[in-house]
Design an enzyme around this catalytic site. Structure first.
Site, PDB file in Angstrom:
ATOM      1  N   GLU D  53      27.874 -49.133  63.391  1.00  7.66           N
ATOM      2  CA  GLU D  53      27.391 -50.068  61.988  1.00  7.66           C
ATOM      3  C   GLU D  53      25.983 -49.357  61.776  1.00  7.66           C
ATOM      4  O   GLU D  53      25.249 -50.002  61.142  1.00  7.66           O
ATOM      5  CB  GLU D  53      27.295 -51.468  62.751  1.00  7.66           C
ATOM      6  CG  GLU D  53      26.180 -51.722  64.103  1.00  7.66           C
ATOM      7  CD  GLU D  53      27.111 -52.648  64.905  1.00  7.66           C
ATOM      8  OE1 GLU D  53      28.059 -52.490  65.623  1.00  7.66           O
ATOM      9  OE2 GLU D  53      26.555 -53.999  64.815  1.00  7.66           O
ATOM     10  N   VAL D  54      25.245 -48.806  62.797  1.00  8.29           N
ATOM     11  CA  VAL D  54      23.784 -48.195  62.574  1.00  8.29           C
ATOM     12  C   VAL D  54      24.026 -47.388  61.313  1.00  8.29           C
ATOM     13  O   VAL D  54      23.008 -47.069  60.456  1.00  8.29           O
ATOM     14  CB  VAL D  54      23.429 -47.261  63.795  1.00  8.29           C
ATOM     15  CG1 VAL D  54      24.348 -46.010  63.887  1.00  8.29           C
ATOM     16  CG2 VAL D  54      22.094 -46.954  63.572  1.00  8.29           C
TER      17      VAL D  54
END
Lengths: 297, 258, 297, 258
Positions: D53-54
């Site tokens: 998700e980064v």
């Protein structure tokens, strides 16, 4: 993994069937995938729904060739010359066939694609209020003082980029318009590229990769595939070619003669390019970006 | 300093350039406004920035001729090359001071039609559409349109509002309808400059270009155009304005064609 | 134009007044502007509202120092170590003060910032349905089978980047999290950077510029300003430092001793860095990106 | 091929890796799942891709140790380094086959609480929050959670649903509430593996880790946990699984700590 690298004819044959909703010309004036569009004409594609922000002549050409049933766009014409004559004939006289138009503004077509990318029915915006576009496009609704822009989900987005690798990881630069949201919104992406490069080149700069490779179904190595539109670092815009097209396409006969010369009468883009003075169109003075350091140890 | 020899387009470029104030963030658009930005930036507005919906911000004109805003010279020296939606975000926040919109047809309340002449379902003329025009008209703080002055183009009421000006002309029409920006401030034509009252409404004749008359303008306008008292002459382009225009359009692609 | 380049103390003094809504840590684990956060503590900033996706220890430190009234975030803790002890004490025992929490998920905090960037009251999404986050955060509402995420508009976003020029045009690389939407949503942006470079370096690659310079009000040249978080190409993550902070901050006294040593007891980041073994933290093996060609003639 | 010496975390990594099917797009998350992706990719799932998700996508494990998903080794060789919202877009489209979520507290219907123990207004324990957990729980096609098996962590009903499983356990709860993804398929603990019926609902005991018993598991579980007939033993980690785990966690940062 089955190979994604293929000829333009195969990519269009396999991934742009009749009736497809096709997003094209997503960076606005640059990087327009003319070669892909011309192959659709040669293969006699029909009942297409075209999606884009503005279209600099390519939509006009596809409409004139009878490939198109519907256009969802903010602007259709010839940017440096003005009107799109085939577009006019289709809308005004149903020549060569009738055309359904879903009008957008540039901002709203972007939002329609972001809505599809994020898988929501619509996104709200402050634009379009007070415009008759909002009143006439059934995909736009005014609710509580905002315009709600319904999602537009292309079956396929076709992008021309400067370089890509065999898996479809693509680097493009210069202004990108609505390229990113169109690629994410689309069911699949066809990448056509000036240079097919080793994966190492692309992976050396993952921040510049446009889309996840999982969206890309075909990679076509097609140098000059965006002519007459410009490609930063590779090709200037061929203003005269646009002017010539505008003049010839004023009449149906002129358009058909143009089409015969540049599309139907050539088997592929390589042959097309032989008819141009490429030396004057090519960028010869390089301006390289400063590299960045992805080191980690 | 006025030059005696210039084309109508060169005058329009100069007039448009004067609408740009120093420090403005200008949504530039296409054609003559690209030259207007270049002229203003080289004259009275050295810190004006240009924003292009293709996804660019600049603080100086491009080093090469632009046939479109997306041409490669416009990218070199750009302060930001990004997505259209990011550029639109700035405008939706009210950060764009001035926008330019090319017009096909404009009415007395500054509404633009670039979509359909006649019934949209069966149009007499299909025009290219909004592009970013509707966005600029609705979201920029103030905007200006440029068009060829013909009676069929300056009409009482457009049949289709692509890019809203002051709507039906009733007070506060824009506010009532939720439009963020302030609306049009000028219509620059091949014959004259029209402006609007402070709070919007109906366009009036603000100046007439050298060589043209109030009567001629009124005859070529599709409504009973009111002059604002004694109508002055539009100041012609100065030599620096013309020099800059010709530097950025050396072949006269935009300013010397028919 | 007044100069934007200034010391950290001046940037925080001028652009982060008490009561500000401050977006920080926007790239998630990398590029966290710890130096800026520590300067806020030294200046005794109060009543801040912090906005971010996850926060890897920085929010915890600011909360423990009593700077913070409200947190709007998806996750607050210490990513490699787990709980944020100051955050727990503030929520559970009001030590050093009470804290208001607006819970989000990572996706919804991104959308809240996109809503602000596009200047709409809210954006819809399919996430959060069925979660009690939706039921407890007043900035989230379920409508017609979708969650509506209300706009979050920071007064200021603070970003640490690899390189920037004196006007605040910034290049950052590696994963970017919600950096872009936070910068667009914020009223103003403070850029802190590893390297302050000539404008030519930045303008050689305009596609990599994060924000319009018109948003940026201060540029702080602060090498090592993200420690202990990593900076691609410059610094590794200092895992041991996070572990040490987690251990010390278990008690109020331990936290205050940590704060004295690393924040209150040092005048600035340069002094802070003298206490570290920088040689082991620095990236020494370079991995440069392949340049791209912006040529046009 | 089973090894006789491994930690509970190493077993959990192996079990988690077996949840990854070849070709899956896996929302990896943090800690043990990062290792699970590495193990699966090196064994039975050579074409599995990891999404972080980064803002990263990968098709192979990172070349260096990861303390977090955003550590620099995870960027080198990445197939895409982008914004979080783009990664979330793929998941919202239903393109993520499998997600991993770290749990603090889970209930019999697979709902996770990582937010508040006790009244959210005056919590007994404030946990870090959702991070991407709620997004994964709602949007991924199927998901798995890993947690330490303690009676206070496996509870009858969580007091706060951060990341929804099957809600109140009534049939079609997810569909009725508009949740896109299929829900949890396994809870991997330090003692056992719990699974769910095909259509969701209440978790059952699917296997018990070597050295532990059904009775022990039931005593450490906060509801009347049902075994699925004769409960088999969880297959221990194979040598290749252990070798891969130890290659990617050479210091035992994740797999040999208390």
């Amino acid at each position: 993994m089955a190979g994604k690298v293929m000829a333009m004819a195969e990519a269009v044959h396999r991934f742009v069937p009749d009736g497809s909703t096709v997003a094209l010309g997503l960076a606005l004036e640059p990087l327009i995938p003319f070669a892909a569009g011309h192959e659709m004409v040669r293969q006699g594609r029909r009942e297409l729904e075209l999606v884009g922000p503005i279209s600099d002549a390519l939509f006009d050409q596809l409409i004139g060739a009878g490939c198109v049933r519907q256009v969802t766009a903010a602007w259709v014409g010839n940017v440096s010359e003005g009107l799109g004559h085939c577009y006019r004939r289709a809308c005004e006289e149903r020549i060569p066939r009738s055309l359904e138009v879903r009008d957008h503004s540039n901002f709203s077509i972007s939002l329609a694609l972001w809505a599809a990318a994020w898988n929501v029915p619509s996104l709200p915006t402050r634009t379009l209020l007070g415009s008759d576009i909002l009143a006439t496009n059934p995909g736009l609704v005014a609710v509580d003082g905002l315009a709600q822009v319904q999602a537009v989900r292309p079956d396929v987005a076709i992008v021309h980029v400067q370089r890509a690798d065999e898996t479809g990881r693509a680097h493009a630069w210069g202004p990108l318009g609505i390229t990113e949201e169109a690629g994410l919104a689309a069911g699949r992406v066809i990448v056509t590229c000036e240079e097919l490069v080793a994966p190492d080149v692309i992976l050396s700069d993952p921040n510049r990769i446009l889309f996840p490779e999982t969206k890309v179904v075909a990679v076509v190595h097609q140098p000059g595939g965006a002519h007459p539109s410009p490609v930063q670092g590779y090709f200037k815009r061929d203003h005269a070619f646009y002017r010539d097209y505008a003049e010839q396409s004023r009449s149906v006969d002129g358009y058909l003669a143009w089409l015969e010369r540049w599309v139907m009468g050539v088997p592929d883009r390589a042959t097309y390019l032989q008819h141009l003075d490429l030396a004057t169109l090519r960028v010869s003075q390089h301006r390289m970006s400063e590299p960045v350091d992805y080191g980690f140890e | 300093m006025a030059s005696s020899s210039y084309t109508p387009q060169e005058l329009m470029v100069a007039v448009a350039a004067r609408e740009i104030q120093d420090g403005d963030l200008v949504f530039v658009g296409m054609r003559l406004p690209i030259l207007a930005y270049a002229v203003a930036r080289n004259a009275h507005a050295p810190s004006a920035r240009g924003l292009f919906e293709v996804g660019l911000m600049r603080d100086q004109p491009a080093a090469g001729f632009l046939g479109t805003m997306g041409d490669p010279p416009n990218v070199v020296g750009a302060l930001w090359a990004t997505r259209m939606s990011n550029v639109m975000a700035l405008m939706a926040q009210g950060s764009v001071d001035l926008g330019f919109i090319g017009g096909a047809e404009v009415d007395r309340f500054g509404n633009l039609n670039t979509s359909y002449v006649g019934d949209p379902a069966h149009p007499n003329v299909k025009l290219p559409g909004s592009g970013g025009g509707a966005d600029i008209a609705i979201l920029s703080r103030r905007w200006v349109t440029l068009l060829r002055h013909e009676r069929r183009r300056l009409v009482d009421r457009v049949s289709f509002i692509t890019s809203p000006g002051y709507g039906d002309g009733t007070p506060h029409w824009r506010k009532r309808n939720g439009l963020l920006g302030g609306g049009p401030v000028a219509i620059i034509t091949t014959l004259c400059v029209l402006r609007f009252p402070e709070l919007g409404g109906e366009a009036y004749l603000a100046s007439v270009h050298p060589g043209h008359s109030v009567d001629e303008v009124r005859a070529e306008t599709g409504w009973d155009l009111k002059p604002a008292g004694d109508v002055p002459e539009t100041p012609p382009p100065t030599e620096p304005e013309l020099t800059a225009t010709r530097r950025f359009d050396p072949e006269g692609f935009w300013t010397r064609s028919a």
